[in-house]
Design an enzyme around this catalytic site. Structure first.
Site, PDB file in Angstrom:
ATOM      1  N   GLY A  48       0.822  -1.205   0.000  1.00 21.03           N
ATOM      2  CA  GLY A  48       0.000   0.000   0.000  1.00 21.03           C
ATOM      3  C   GLY A  48       0.851   1.248   0.000  1.00 21.03           C
ATOM      4  CD  GLN A  53       3.682   5.937   2.393  1.00 16.19           C
ATOM      5  OE1 GLN A  53       2.672   5.390   1.952  1.00 16.19           O
ATOM      6  NE2 GLN A  53       4.693   5.258   2.905  1.00 16.19           N
ATOM      7  CB  CYS A  91       5.745   2.348   7.107  1.00 11.55           C
ATOM      8  SG  CYS A  91       5.296   3.784   6.132  1.00 11.55           S
ATOM      9  CG  LEU A  92       6.488   0.683   1.007  1.00 10.49           C
ATOM     10  CD1 LEU A  92       5.774   0.977  -0.306  1.00 10.49           C
ATOM     11  CD2 LEU A  92       7.585  -0.347   0.799  1.00 10.49           C
ATOM     12  CG  HIS A 133      -0.001   1.626   7.370  1.00  8.01           C
ATOM     13  ND1 HIS A 133       1.003   1.103   8.140  1.00  8.01           N
ATOM     14  CD2 HIS A 133       0.615   2.431   6.461  1.00  8.01           C
ATOM     15  CE1 HIS A 133       2.167   1.581   7.734  1.00  8.01           C
ATOM     16  NE2 HIS A 133       1.955   2.384   6.704  1.00  8.01           N
ATOM     17  CD  GLU A 134      -0.864   2.596   2.938  1.00  4.28           C
ATOM     18  OE1 GLU A 134      -0.381   3.738   2.824  1.00  4.28           O
ATOM     19  OE2 GLU A 134      -0.155   1.577   3.095  1.00  4.28           O
ATOM     20  CG  HIS A 137       0.930   7.067   5.383  1.00  2.20           C
ATOM     21  ND1 HIS A 137       2.116   7.549   5.878  1.00  2.20           N
ATOM     22  CD2 HIS A 137       1.118   5.735   5.198  1.00  2.20           C
ATOM     23  CE1 HIS A 137       2.983   6.540   6.002  1.00  2.20           C
ATOM     24  NE2 HIS A 137       2.399   5.426   5.606  1.00  2.20           N
TER      25      HIS A 137
END
Ligand code: CO
Length: 167
Positions: A48, A53, A91-92, A133-134, A137
């Site tokens: 995701g 980000q 997380c990326l 999570h997304e 963000h």
């Protein structure tokens, strides 16, 4: 399509803390952003990604847990949640860092798709976590903010060992 640069919390925390604005009009810029985000998350081997980000402060999220089941969400909101799950999350924007977080077991979201249609989708397990999570963000919240605990280096080494053994 293009692979976009993913902001890293060590260098770009100030940007990652900003709140994203709703998308008012779905134009070519937004559909290109969705396409690029998909390519970027695949390239990074993630599941995701949220627009902030990649430095775009718009309420745009993509999730693709299973290949082909691409969920593109514009202006997403959580409309229902129930239960509780505790799992390890990464997380990326924070490569190599993992935390144990508490999330709802079931999450239902409402969002607009790229065609402008308002949709709803319910998720459990990993999908429920990904929704939370997304969407976090988009509000400048990172998964480590409310984590139960951050995993230590020893635990990460142990995790990697287990993964290798199960391969
Ligand atoms: Co993330």
């Amino acid at each position: 399509m293009a692979i976009l640069n993913i902001l890293n919390e060590n260098r770009n925390l100030f940007e990652l803390r900003k709140k994203s604005r709703p998308v008012e009009k779905i134009n070519r810029r937004i559909t290109t952003l969705l396409d690029d985000m998909r390519e970027t998350v695949k390239h990074a081997e993630g599941i995701g990604l949220a627009a902030p980000q990649v430095g775009v402060l718009r309420q745009v999220v993509i999730i693709e847990i299973e290949d082909g089941d691409l969920i593109e969400m514009i202006n997403p909101e959580i409309i229902y949640k129930d239960g509780e799950q505790i799992e390890i999350e990464g997380c990326l924007s924070s490569p190599g860092k993992y935390a144990e977080t508490i999330r709802p077991a079931t999450v239902k979201v409402a969002y607009t798709d790229r065609n402008g249609d308002r949709k709803e989708r319910e998720g459990t397990e990993l999908l429920a976590r990904a929704f939370c999570h997304e969407i976090d963000h988009l509000n400048g919240v990172l998964c480590f903010d409310n984590a139960q605990r951050i995993l230590s280096k020893e635990e990460l080494d142990e995790m990697r060992k287990d993964e290798q053994e199960s391969e």
